[in-house]
Design an enzyme around this catalytic site. Structure first.
Site, PDB file in Angstrom:
ATOM      1  N   SER A 145       0.854  -1.189   0.000  1.00 61.54           N
ATOM      2  CA  SER A 145       0.000   0.000   0.000  1.00 61.54           C
ATOM      3  C   SER A 145       0.884   1.232   0.000  1.00 61.54           C
ATOM      4  CB  SER A 145      -0.888   0.007   1.259  1.00 61.54           C
ATOM      5  OG  SER A 145      -1.487   1.267   1.469  1.00 61.54           O
ATOM      6  N   TYR A 158      -1.959  -1.557  10.334  1.00 64.50           N
ATOM      7  CA  TYR A 158      -2.056  -1.728   8.878  1.00 64.50           C
ATOM      8  C   TYR A 158      -0.815  -1.182   8.175  1.00 64.50           C
ATOM      9  CZ  TYR A 158      -3.568  -1.134   4.060  1.00 64.50           C
ATOM     10  OH  TYR A 158      -3.630  -1.179   2.691  1.00 64.50           O
TER      11      TYR A 158
END
Length: 268
Positions: A145, A158
């Protein structure tokens, strides 16, 4: 005909990988928890592109899940030429649990995130990479990401898992590039998917972000172009995301993380 195994294949980027690779005449092994969605996607792609599609219904956070996937592939006699480790999720909120803060997140969910985003990815990479090294061919795409490039308050676990994926993937790229094996870390920014819903982003934050969501199909095409060039990582989503990825090189880390924290704090 090459065969690709895609985790988290029932929607979003995973389903987009399946569609694009089917178009490129790859046979597919689709892995996810949702049997109905996998069966529907498999039937559609087989009919449209005349390829073979196998589905494996598996929760990759369950004990022994990755070995079960690998054993199923071996039992069917398939050789995986491309492994796409796409399965993963995020979770929005303050890390430490406190009754005073409604947005605090349960530790169990954070640990499940680590299990899926890191442990399952590492295990699958290890299981399938051994055969690729023996054959001196194959590719792995690990989906990280834009969050991999800096700490992110309110998405702390995350972002940390995706930083791991980036570092791990680049190391594997260096270890295997001379054997003819490609390893790419895909780092997309905001993408058309269910990420925000699964992460339980507050409505006030989602509505005020103003970020344009990139179609998952576009992210996939950019990833496959980068893989063809034997790049170690690719940031998709254009120049703005390239700037964000490089901000840690330009700003003091404490200033950067404070700025990110203000950006991601839920509005009252």
């Amino acid at each position: 005909m090459a065969t690709a195994l895609i985790t988290g294949a029932s929607g979003g980027i995973g389903a987009a990988f399946a569609a694009e690779l089917a178009k490129r005449q790859h046979n597919l092994i689709l892995v996810a928890r949702s049997e109905d969605k996998l069966q529907q996607l498999a039937a559609q792609l087989q009919q449209e592109f005349n390829i073979l599609v196998e589905i494996i219904v598996q929760d990759l956070t369950a004990p022994g899940a990755t070995t079960a996937v690998f054993d199923a592939v071996v039992k069917k006699g398939w050789t995986v030429d491309l492994l796409v480790n796409n399965a993963g999720f995020g979770d929005y909120g303050v890390f430490a649990v406190s009754e005073a803060l409604e947005e605090d997140r349960p530790l169990a969910k954070q640990l499940t995130m680590v299990q899926l985003n890191i442990v399952a990815l590492v295990e699958l990479s290890h299981l399938f990479l051994q055969g690729m090294r023996q054959r001196k061919s194959g590719n792995i795409i690990n989906v990280a990401s834009l969050a991999a490039f800096q700490p992110m308050p309110y998405l702390s676990i995350y972002a940390a898992t995706k930083a791991f994926v980036l570092s791990f993937s680049e190391a594997l790229w260096a270890e295997n590039k001379d054997l003819g094996i490609g390893v790419l870390c895909l780092c997309p920014g905001p993408t058309e998917s269910d990420f925000a819903a699964v992460a339980e982003f507050p409505k006030s934050l989602a509505s005020s972000s103003g970020q344009k969501l990139v179609p998952a199909a576009e992210v996939v095409r950019d990833a496959l172009k980068a893989l063809d060039k034997n790049e170690s990582n690719v940031v998709t989503g254009g120049i703005p995301n390239q700037i964000i990825a490089n901000m840690p090189r330009l700003m003091p880390r404490e200033l950067l993380v404070k700025s990110v924290g203000k950006l991601f704090r839920a509005k009252a």
